[in-house]
Design an enzyme around this catalytic site. Sequence first.
Site, PDB file in Angstrom:
ATOM      1  N   CYS A 216       1.403  -1.776  -0.046  1.00 50.18           N
ATOM      2  CA  CYS A 216       0.439   0.004  -0.149  1.00 50.18           C
ATOM      3  C   CYS A 216       0.741   1.278  -0.075  1.00 50.18           C
ATOM      4  O   CYS A 216       0.528   2.796  -0.506  1.00 50.18           O
ATOM      5  CB  CYS A 216      -0.876   0.018   1.017  1.00 50.18           C
TER       6      CYS A 216
ATOM      7  N   ASP B  83      -7.636   5.829  -1.538  1.00 49.10           N
ATOM      8  CA  ASP B  83      -7.453   4.390  -0.514  1.00 49.10           C
ATOM      9  C   ASP B  83      -6.596   3.523  -1.085  1.00 49.10           C
ATOM     10  O   ASP B  83      -7.199   3.381  -2.723  1.00 49.10           O
ATOM     11  CB  ASP B  83      -8.407   4.086   0.019  1.00 49.10           C
TER      12      ASP B  83
ATOM     13  N   HIS C 211      -5.572   0.682  -0.621  1.00 46.59           N
ATOM     14  CA  HIS C 211      -6.539  -1.363  -0.182  1.00 46.59           C
ATOM     15  C   HIS C 211      -8.077  -1.630  -0.731  1.00 46.59           C
ATOM     16  O   HIS C 211      -8.404  -2.274  -0.668  1.00 46.59           O
ATOM     17  CB  HIS C 211      -6.752  -1.009   1.580  1.00 46.59           C
TER      18      HIS C 211
END
Length: 459
Positions: free
Chosen positions: A127, A346, A348
Amino acid sequence: MDVSDELDKGMEPADDLASFEVVDLSNPGLSADVAGHVQQSKEKTKLKTKLVSAWNNVRYGGWSLKSRPRLSKSSPVCLLGQSYQLSYTGERESFRRAFSSLLWMTYRRGFPPLDGSALSSDAGWGCMLRSAQMLLAQGLLLHMMPAGWTWPATHHQTKDDLEVVDAHSLDDSLKDSGKPRRRSLGTTLDCETQEERTHRRLVSRFGDSPSAPFGLHRLVELGRASGKRAGDWYGPAIAAHILQKAVSASELSNLAVYVAQDCTVYIGDVLNLCGTSRMDLSARSGWKSLVLLVPVRLGSDALNPAYTRCVKRLLELRCCMGIIGGKPKHSLFFVGFQDDQLIYLDPHYCQTAVDVKQDNFPLESFHCKSVRKMPFNRMDPSCTVGFYAKSRADFQTLCSDVTKALTSSEEKYPIFTFVEGHNEEDSGCTSDSVAHIKTNKGRPGRIKKKSSMDDFVLL
Protein backbone atom coordinates in the site's frame (compact mmCIF):
# COMPACT_ATOMS: atom_id res chain seq x y z
CA MET A 1 -21.50 4.98 -6.39
CA ASP A 2 -19.67 8.17 -7.29
CA VAL A 3 -18.52 11.41 -5.76
CA SER A 4 -21.78 13.21 -6.34
CA ASP A 5 -23.94 10.61 -4.64
CA GLU A 6 -22.16 11.17 -1.34
CA LEU A 7 -23.58 14.66 -1.16
CA ASP A 8 -27.12 13.50 -0.69
CA LYS A 9 -26.99 10.12 0.98
CA GLY A 10 -24.71 7.72 2.83
CA MET A 11 -22.24 5.78 0.79
CA GLU A 12 -22.79 2.16 -0.08
CA PRO A 13 -19.95 -0.32 -0.54
CA ALA A 14 -17.91 0.81 -3.53
CA ASP A 15 -18.34 -1.08 -6.78
CA ASP A 16 -15.34 -2.43 -8.59
CA LEU A 17 -14.55 0.12 -11.26
CA ALA A 18 -14.23 -2.72 -13.76
CA SER A 19 -18.03 -2.67 -13.68
CA PHE A 20 -18.15 0.98 -14.76
CA GLU A 21 -21.30 0.64 -16.88
CA VAL A 22 -22.62 3.16 -19.32
CA VAL A 23 -25.77 3.51 -21.36
CA ASP A 24 -24.99 3.09 -25.04
CA LEU A 25 -27.65 4.61 -27.27
CA SER A 26 -25.63 4.30 -30.46
CA ASN A 27 -27.09 0.88 -31.41
CA PRO A 28 -30.85 0.90 -30.74
CA GLY A 29 -31.31 -2.14 -33.02
CA LEU A 30 -29.52 -4.48 -30.65
CA SER A 31 -31.71 -7.54 -30.29
CA ALA A 32 -33.27 -8.34 -26.95
CA ASP A 33 -31.56 -11.74 -26.88
CA VAL A 34 -28.09 -10.32 -27.39
CA ALA A 35 -28.77 -7.54 -24.91
CA GLY A 36 -29.93 -10.06 -22.32
CA HIS A 37 -26.86 -12.23 -22.86
CA VAL A 38 -24.53 -9.25 -22.54
CA GLN A 39 -26.27 -8.09 -19.37
CA GLN A 40 -26.14 -11.59 -17.85
CA SER A 41 -22.44 -11.89 -18.67
CA LYS A 42 -21.74 -8.48 -17.13
CA GLU A 43 -23.59 -9.37 -13.95
CA LYS A 44 -21.69 -12.65 -13.58
CA THR A 45 -18.40 -10.85 -14.05
CA LYS A 46 -19.42 -8.17 -11.56
CA LEU A 47 -20.45 -10.76 -8.97
CA LYS A 48 -17.22 -12.72 -9.30
CA THR A 49 -15.11 -9.56 -9.13
CA LYS A 50 -17.00 -8.27 -6.09
CA LEU A 51 -16.59 -11.53 -4.20
CA VAL A 52 -12.85 -11.72 -4.85
CA SER A 53 -12.32 -8.03 -4.13
CA ALA A 54 -14.48 -8.08 -1.01
CA TRP A 55 -12.40 -10.91 0.43
CA ASN A 56 -9.14 -9.09 -0.25
CA ASN A 57 -10.44 -5.76 0.96
CA VAL A 58 -11.85 -7.12 4.23
CA ARG A 59 -8.78 -9.29 4.72
CA TYR A 60 -6.35 -6.41 4.36
CA GLY A 61 -8.30 -3.82 6.31
CA GLY A 62 -9.01 -1.41 3.50
CA TRP A 63 -12.47 -0.79 2.10
CA SER A 64 -15.09 -1.60 4.72
CA LEU A 65 -18.77 -2.37 4.35
CA LYS A 66 -19.74 0.48 6.67
CA SER A 67 -21.51 3.59 5.49
CA ARG A 68 -19.02 6.31 4.78
CA PRO A 69 -19.39 9.91 5.90
CA ARG A 70 -21.15 12.37 3.66
CA LEU A 71 -19.70 15.48 2.09
CA SER A 72 -21.37 18.55 3.48
CA LYS A 73 -22.87 21.18 1.22
CA SER A 74 -22.47 23.85 3.89
CA SER A 75 -18.65 23.75 4.08
CA PRO A 76 -16.10 24.24 1.30
CA VAL A 77 -14.02 21.28 0.18
CA CYS A 78 -10.31 21.72 -0.51
CA LEU A 79 -8.78 19.47 -3.17
CA LEU A 80 -5.06 20.03 -3.85
CA GLY A 81 -5.08 23.80 -3.79
CA GLN A 82 -8.59 24.32 -5.16
CA SER A 83 -11.64 25.12 -3.06
CA TYR A 84 -15.16 24.00 -4.02
CA GLN A 85 -18.47 25.10 -2.55
CA LEU A 86 -20.67 22.05 -3.04
CA SER A 87 -23.92 23.91 -2.49
CA TYR A 88 -23.52 25.18 -6.06
CA THR A 89 -24.25 22.65 -8.79
CA GLY A 90 -21.52 23.92 -11.09
CA GLU A 91 -18.84 23.69 -8.42
CA ARG A 92 -20.11 20.28 -7.34
CA GLU A 93 -19.68 19.08 -10.91
CA SER A 94 -16.21 20.66 -11.09
CA PHE A 95 -15.22 18.86 -7.90
CA ARG A 96 -16.53 15.56 -9.24
CA ARG A 97 -14.50 15.94 -12.40
CA ALA A 98 -11.33 17.01 -10.60
CA PHE A 99 -11.47 14.19 -8.04
CA SER A 100 -12.29 11.54 -10.63
CA SER A 101 -9.36 12.70 -12.76
CA LEU A 102 -6.78 11.96 -10.05
CA LEU A 103 -4.80 8.81 -10.74
CA TRP A 104 -5.66 5.95 -8.39
CA MET A 105 -3.16 3.17 -7.75
CA THR A 106 -4.35 0.17 -5.78
CA TYR A 107 -3.40 -3.38 -4.90
CA ARG A 108 -3.29 -5.56 -8.01
CA ARG A 109 -3.33 -9.28 -8.58
CA GLY A 110 -2.28 -11.45 -11.50
CA PHE A 111 0.82 -9.55 -12.59
CA PRO A 112 4.17 -11.22 -13.49
CA PRO A 113 5.95 -12.50 -10.36
CA LEU A 114 8.19 -9.96 -8.69
CA ASP A 115 11.87 -10.65 -9.17
CA GLY A 116 13.25 -12.85 -6.43
CA SER A 117 9.85 -14.03 -5.25
CA ALA A 118 6.75 -15.88 -6.35
CA LEU A 119 4.47 -12.97 -5.47
CA SER A 120 2.00 -11.99 -8.18
CA SER A 121 -0.01 -9.63 -5.96
CA ASP A 122 0.92 -6.87 -3.54
CA ALA A 123 -2.26 -7.17 -1.48
CA GLY A 124 -1.44 -6.81 2.20
CA TRP A 125 2.00 -5.18 1.89
CA GLY A 126 2.29 -2.82 -1.10
CA CYS A 127 0.00 0.00 0.00
CA MET A 128 2.83 2.49 0.69
CA LEU A 129 4.35 1.88 -2.73
CA ARG A 130 0.90 2.38 -4.28
CA SER A 131 0.48 5.62 -2.32
CA ALA A 132 3.92 6.72 -3.52
CA GLN A 133 2.86 5.95 -7.09
CA MET A 134 -0.19 8.18 -6.65
CA LEU A 135 1.97 11.00 -5.31
CA LEU A 136 4.36 10.79 -8.26
CA ALA A 137 1.47 10.38 -10.69
CA GLN A 138 -0.01 13.65 -9.45
CA GLY A 139 3.34 15.33 -10.04
CA LEU A 140 3.46 13.93 -13.57
CA LEU A 141 -0.08 15.15 -14.25
CA LEU A 142 1.05 18.65 -13.27
CA HIS A 143 4.22 18.21 -15.32
CA MET A 144 2.78 16.75 -18.51
CA MET A 145 -0.86 17.82 -18.74
CA PRO A 146 -2.30 21.31 -19.25
CA ALA A 147 -3.30 23.29 -16.18
CA GLY A 148 -6.81 22.40 -15.09
CA TRP A 149 -6.92 19.19 -17.14
CA THR A 150 -9.65 16.70 -16.33
CA TRP A 151 -10.23 13.25 -17.78
CA PRO A 152 -12.76 13.57 -20.65
CA ALA A 153 -14.60 10.47 -19.44
CA THR A 154 -15.67 12.46 -16.37
CA HIS A 155 -17.35 15.04 -18.62
CA HIS A 156 -20.11 12.69 -19.65
CA GLN A 157 -23.07 11.40 -17.74
CA THR A 158 -23.01 7.69 -16.99
CA LYS A 159 -25.55 5.31 -15.56
CA ASP A 160 -24.54 5.95 -11.97
CA ASP A 161 -23.73 9.66 -12.20
CA LEU A 162 -25.74 12.30 -10.40
CA GLU A 163 -28.13 14.20 -12.65
CA VAL A 164 -26.84 17.75 -12.88
CA VAL A 165 -29.64 20.15 -13.69
CA ASP A 166 -27.52 23.25 -14.19
CA ALA A 167 -26.85 23.24 -17.91
CA HIS A 168 -24.10 25.84 -17.53
CA SER A 169 -22.02 23.37 -15.54
CA LEU A 170 -21.84 20.90 -18.43
CA ASP A 171 -20.00 20.93 -21.73
CA ASP A 172 -22.05 21.60 -24.85
CA SER A 173 -21.37 18.01 -25.84
CA LEU A 174 -23.57 16.86 -22.96
CA LYS A 175 -26.61 18.82 -24.04
CA ASP A 176 -29.50 17.47 -26.05
CA SER A 177 -32.40 19.90 -26.29
CA GLY A 178 -31.26 21.44 -23.03
CA LYS A 179 -31.10 18.13 -21.14
CA PRO A 180 -28.01 16.14 -20.16
CA ARG A 181 -27.70 12.96 -22.16
CA ARG A 182 -25.82 9.81 -21.40
CA ARG A 183 -22.83 8.77 -23.46
CA SER A 184 -20.95 5.53 -23.66
CA LEU A 185 -17.39 5.54 -22.37
CA GLY A 186 -16.26 3.93 -25.61
CA THR A 187 -17.79 6.74 -27.64
CA THR A 188 -16.16 9.27 -25.38
CA LEU A 189 -12.65 7.96 -25.91
CA ASP A 190 -12.83 6.49 -29.41
CA CYS A 191 -11.05 9.45 -30.94
CA GLU A 192 -8.28 10.26 -28.52
CA THR A 193 -6.81 13.71 -28.47
CA GLN A 194 -3.13 14.37 -27.95
CA GLU A 195 -3.89 15.09 -24.30
CA GLU A 196 -5.51 11.70 -23.89
CA ARG A 197 -2.60 9.96 -25.57
CA THR A 198 -0.33 11.69 -23.07
CA HIS A 199 -2.67 10.67 -20.24
CA ARG A 200 -2.59 7.03 -21.38
CA ARG A 201 1.19 7.08 -21.78
CA LEU A 202 1.51 8.53 -18.26
CA VAL A 203 -0.64 5.74 -16.79
CA SER A 204 1.38 3.10 -18.67
CA ARG A 205 4.51 4.19 -16.79
CA PHE A 206 2.91 2.79 -13.63
CA GLY A 207 1.94 -0.56 -15.16
CA ASP A 208 2.52 -3.78 -13.25
CA SER A 209 5.28 -5.10 -15.48
CA PRO A 210 9.09 -5.16 -15.15
CA SER A 211 9.49 -2.68 -18.01
CA ALA A 212 7.35 0.09 -16.49
CA PRO A 213 9.70 2.78 -15.07
CA PHE A 214 7.43 3.57 -12.10
CA GLY A 215 5.67 0.21 -11.80
CA LEU A 216 5.68 -1.94 -8.71
CA HIS A 217 8.38 -4.23 -10.11
CA ARG A 218 10.77 -1.32 -10.59
CA LEU A 219 10.05 0.25 -7.19
CA VAL A 220 10.62 -3.07 -5.41
CA GLU A 221 13.90 -3.48 -7.29
CA LEU A 222 15.07 -0.01 -6.25
CA GLY A 223 14.03 -0.69 -2.66
CA ARG A 224 16.69 -3.35 -2.31
CA ALA A 225 19.32 -0.67 -1.76
CA SER A 226 17.42 0.23 1.41
CA GLY A 227 17.30 -3.37 2.56
CA LYS A 228 13.73 -3.92 1.42
CA ARG A 229 12.28 -6.73 -0.63
CA ALA A 230 8.92 -7.78 -2.01
CA GLY A 231 6.50 -8.42 0.84
CA ASP A 232 8.14 -5.95 3.25
CA TRP A 233 6.56 -2.80 4.66
CA TYR A 234 7.88 0.43 3.10
CA GLY A 235 7.73 3.65 5.12
CA PRO A 236 7.00 7.09 3.62
CA ALA A 237 10.64 8.28 3.77
CA ILE A 238 12.01 5.18 2.04
CA ALA A 239 9.24 5.49 -0.54
CA ALA A 240 10.33 9.09 -1.24
CA HIS A 241 13.93 7.99 -1.93
CA ILE A 242 12.72 5.15 -4.14
CA LEU A 243 10.73 7.65 -6.22
CA GLN A 244 13.82 9.85 -6.51
CA LYS A 245 15.85 6.94 -7.87
CA ALA A 246 13.09 5.85 -10.23
CA VAL A 247 12.73 9.30 -11.81
CA SER A 248 16.51 9.72 -12.04
CA ALA A 249 16.79 6.44 -13.95
CA SER A 250 13.83 7.16 -16.25
CA GLU A 251 13.64 8.93 -19.60
CA LEU A 252 12.20 12.06 -17.96
CA SER A 253 15.29 14.20 -18.45
CA ASN A 254 13.38 17.44 -17.77
CA LEU A 255 12.21 16.42 -14.28
CA ALA A 256 14.19 16.10 -11.04
CA VAL A 257 13.19 14.82 -7.61
CA TYR A 258 14.69 16.30 -4.45
CA VAL A 259 14.19 14.58 -1.09
CA ALA A 260 14.69 16.81 1.95
CA GLN A 261 17.10 15.60 4.63
CA ASP A 262 16.41 16.11 8.33
CA CYS A 263 13.31 18.20 7.58
CA THR A 264 15.49 20.74 5.75
CA VAL A 265 15.34 21.83 2.11
CA TYR A 266 18.73 23.17 1.01
CA ILE A 267 18.01 25.73 -1.71
CA GLY A 268 21.51 25.56 -3.15
CA ASP A 269 21.22 21.81 -3.61
CA VAL A 270 17.84 22.18 -5.29
CA LEU A 271 19.21 24.76 -7.73
CA ASN A 272 22.17 22.54 -8.56
CA LEU A 273 19.89 19.55 -9.07
CA CYS A 274 17.64 21.49 -11.41
CA GLY A 275 20.58 22.70 -13.45
CA THR A 276 21.01 26.32 -12.45
CA SER A 277 22.76 28.44 -9.86
CA ARG A 278 21.62 31.06 -7.40
CA MET A 279 23.11 33.75 -9.65
CA ASP A 280 21.32 32.44 -12.72
CA LEU A 281 17.70 32.62 -11.65
CA SER A 282 16.79 34.94 -14.53
CA ALA A 283 18.00 32.53 -17.22
CA ARG A 284 15.31 30.91 -19.34
CA SER A 285 17.02 27.65 -20.22
CA GLY A 286 18.55 24.68 -18.48
CA TRP A 287 15.95 24.27 -15.72
CA LYS A 288 14.47 20.92 -14.81
CA SER A 289 11.02 20.93 -13.30
CA LEU A 290 11.05 19.89 -9.65
CA VAL A 291 9.23 17.37 -7.52
CA LEU A 292 10.07 18.20 -3.90
CA LEU A 293 9.47 15.47 -1.33
CA VAL A 294 9.74 16.22 2.39
CA PRO A 295 9.56 13.31 4.86
CA VAL A 296 8.34 14.60 8.23
CA ARG A 297 6.96 13.33 11.51
CA LEU A 298 4.05 15.25 12.98
CA GLY A 299 4.05 13.79 16.46
CA SER A 300 5.19 10.71 18.35
CA ASP A 301 2.51 8.03 18.23
CA ALA A 302 -0.30 10.17 16.87
CA LEU A 303 -0.73 13.43 14.97
CA ASN A 304 0.01 16.41 17.20
CA PRO A 305 -3.19 18.53 17.02
CA ALA A 306 -1.02 21.66 16.80
CA TYR A 307 -0.11 20.66 13.24
CA THR A 308 -3.63 20.12 11.95
CA ARG A 309 -3.98 23.69 10.73
CA CYS A 310 -0.54 23.53 9.13
CA VAL A 311 -1.47 20.38 7.17
CA LYS A 312 -4.61 22.14 5.98
CA ARG A 313 -2.64 25.16 4.79
CA LEU A 314 -0.22 22.95 2.86
CA LEU A 315 -3.08 21.15 1.12
CA GLU A 316 -4.53 24.56 0.19
CA LEU A 317 -1.42 25.42 -1.85
CA ARG A 318 -1.56 25.02 -5.63
CA CYS A 319 1.99 23.65 -5.59
CA CYS A 320 1.07 20.80 -3.20
CA MET A 321 0.92 17.35 -4.81
CA GLY A 322 -0.55 15.66 -1.75
CA ILE A 323 0.66 13.76 1.29
CA ILE A 324 1.47 10.08 1.68
CA GLY A 325 1.50 8.58 5.13
CA GLY A 326 0.44 5.66 7.18
CA LYS A 327 1.36 2.75 9.31
CA PRO A 328 1.98 -0.90 8.42
CA LYS A 329 -0.78 -2.20 6.14
CA HIS A 330 -2.59 1.12 6.07
CA SER A 331 -0.96 3.78 3.92
CA LEU A 332 -3.15 6.47 2.34
CA PHE A 333 -2.78 9.32 -0.15
CA PHE A 334 -4.24 12.55 1.26
CA VAL A 335 -5.46 15.03 -1.34
CA GLY A 336 -7.65 17.48 0.56
CA PHE A 337 -10.00 18.09 3.45
CA GLN A 338 -13.39 19.35 4.55
CA ASP A 339 -13.71 20.81 8.03
CA ASP A 340 -11.83 18.40 10.32
CA GLN A 341 -11.90 15.47 7.90
CA LEU A 342 -9.11 14.52 5.51
CA ILE A 343 -10.01 13.43 1.98
CA TYR A 344 -7.91 10.61 0.61
CA LEU A 345 -7.44 7.95 -2.04
CA ASP A 346 -7.18 4.44 -0.63
CA PRO A 347 -4.88 1.84 -2.23
CA HIS A 348 -6.41 -1.00 -0.17
CA TYR A 349 -8.61 -2.23 -2.98
CA CYS A 350 -7.43 -5.29 -4.91
CA GLN A 351 -8.04 -5.17 -8.66
CA THR A 352 -6.92 -7.31 -11.57
CA ALA A 353 -3.67 -6.16 -13.17
CA VAL A 354 -4.08 -4.29 -16.45
CA ASP A 355 -1.83 -4.99 -19.43
CA VAL A 356 -0.75 -1.45 -20.23
CA LYS A 357 1.19 -2.61 -23.29
CA GLN A 358 -2.05 -3.13 -25.18
CA ASP A 359 -3.41 -0.36 -27.35
CA ASN A 360 -6.33 1.43 -25.73
CA PHE A 361 -6.05 -0.50 -22.47
CA PRO A 362 -8.91 0.32 -20.07
CA LEU A 363 -8.32 3.35 -17.88
CA GLU A 364 -11.33 3.09 -15.58
CA SER A 365 -9.56 1.18 -12.80
CA PHE A 366 -6.94 3.93 -12.54
CA HIS A 367 -9.53 6.54 -11.56
CA CYS A 368 -11.72 6.56 -8.47
CA LYS A 369 -15.21 8.04 -8.15
CA SER A 370 -15.73 7.45 -4.42
CA VAL A 371 -14.54 10.08 -1.94
CA ARG A 372 -13.36 8.76 1.41
CA LYS A 373 -12.79 10.80 4.57
CA MET A 374 -11.20 10.31 7.96
CA PRO A 375 -10.66 12.58 10.99
CA PHE A 376 -7.33 14.39 11.25
CA ASN A 377 -6.68 12.76 14.62
CA ARG A 378 -6.48 9.37 12.92
CA MET A 379 -3.73 10.49 10.56
CA ASP A 380 -0.45 8.70 11.20
CA PRO A 381 2.29 11.23 12.13
CA SER A 382 4.87 9.69 9.79
CA CYS A 383 4.35 11.04 6.29
CA THR A 384 5.92 12.61 3.19
CA VAL A 385 4.63 15.87 1.69
CA GLY A 386 5.01 16.48 -2.05
CA PHE A 387 5.31 19.74 -4.00
CA TYR A 388 5.80 20.59 -7.68
CA ALA A 389 7.52 23.55 -9.35
CA LYS A 390 7.54 23.72 -13.14
CA SER A 391 9.98 26.63 -13.46
CA ARG A 392 12.55 28.58 -11.46
CA ALA A 393 9.97 31.26 -10.81
CA ASP A 394 7.56 28.60 -9.58
CA PHE A 395 10.22 27.31 -7.20
CA GLN A 396 10.74 30.79 -5.77
CA THR A 397 6.98 31.12 -5.29
CA LEU A 398 6.88 27.65 -3.74
CA CYS A 399 9.54 28.59 -1.18
CA SER A 400 7.67 31.75 -0.27
CA ASP A 401 4.20 30.20 -0.08
CA VAL A 402 5.25 27.08 1.80
CA THR A 403 7.33 29.08 4.30
CA LYS A 404 4.35 31.33 4.95
CA ALA A 405 2.09 28.32 5.44
CA LEU A 406 4.57 26.75 7.85
CA THR A 407 5.11 29.84 9.99
CA SER A 408 1.76 31.64 10.07
CA SER A 409 0.29 29.57 12.84
CA GLU A 410 0.36 29.01 16.55
CA GLU A 411 2.85 26.12 16.56
CA LYS A 412 6.29 27.21 17.73
CA TYR A 413 8.38 25.19 15.31
CA PRO A 414 7.65 24.62 11.60
CA ILE A 415 7.53 21.02 10.45
CA PHE A 416 10.36 21.71 8.00
CA THR A 417 12.40 24.66 6.77
CA PHE A 418 14.09 26.13 3.70
CA VAL A 419 17.69 27.27 4.18
CA GLU A 420 20.29 28.82 1.91
CA GLY A 421 23.40 26.90 0.95
CA HIS A 422 24.15 23.21 0.66
CA ASN A 423 24.07 20.07 2.73
CA GLU A 424 27.75 19.09 2.93
CA GLU A 425 27.04 15.75 4.53
CA ASP A 426 24.33 14.32 2.33
CA SER A 427 24.38 10.82 3.64
CA GLY A 428 21.58 9.62 1.39
CA CYS A 429 19.96 8.06 4.41
CA THR A 430 16.60 6.51 3.70
CA SER A 431 15.61 5.74 7.24
CA ASP A 432 12.01 6.26 8.24
CA SER A 433 13.05 7.47 11.68
CA VAL A 434 12.68 11.11 10.69
CA ALA A 435 13.71 13.51 13.45
CA HIS A 436 11.55 16.57 13.90
CA ILE A 437 14.00 19.45 13.90
CA LYS A 438 14.34 23.09 13.10
CA THR A 439 17.57 24.38 11.62
CA ASN A 440 18.76 27.71 13.00
CA LYS A 441 18.40 30.47 10.44
CA GLY A 442 20.60 33.42 9.64
CA ARG A 443 23.71 31.64 8.37
CA PRO A 444 24.73 32.86 4.95
CA GLY A 445 26.54 30.74 2.38
CA ARG A 446 27.27 27.07 2.88
CA ILE A 447 25.96 25.28 5.92
CA LYS A 448 28.08 22.77 7.74
CA LYS A 449 26.52 20.24 10.04
CA LYS A 450 28.16 19.28 13.29
CA SER A 451 27.95 16.08 15.22
CA SER A 452 26.70 17.99 18.23
CA MET A 453 23.13 19.19 18.58
CA ASP A 454 24.05 22.90 18.63
CA ASP A 455 22.48 23.53 15.23
CA PHE A 456 19.12 22.01 16.05
CA VAL A 457 16.19 22.48 18.34
CA LEU A 458 14.54 19.17 19.10
CA LEU A 459 10.87 19.01 19.90
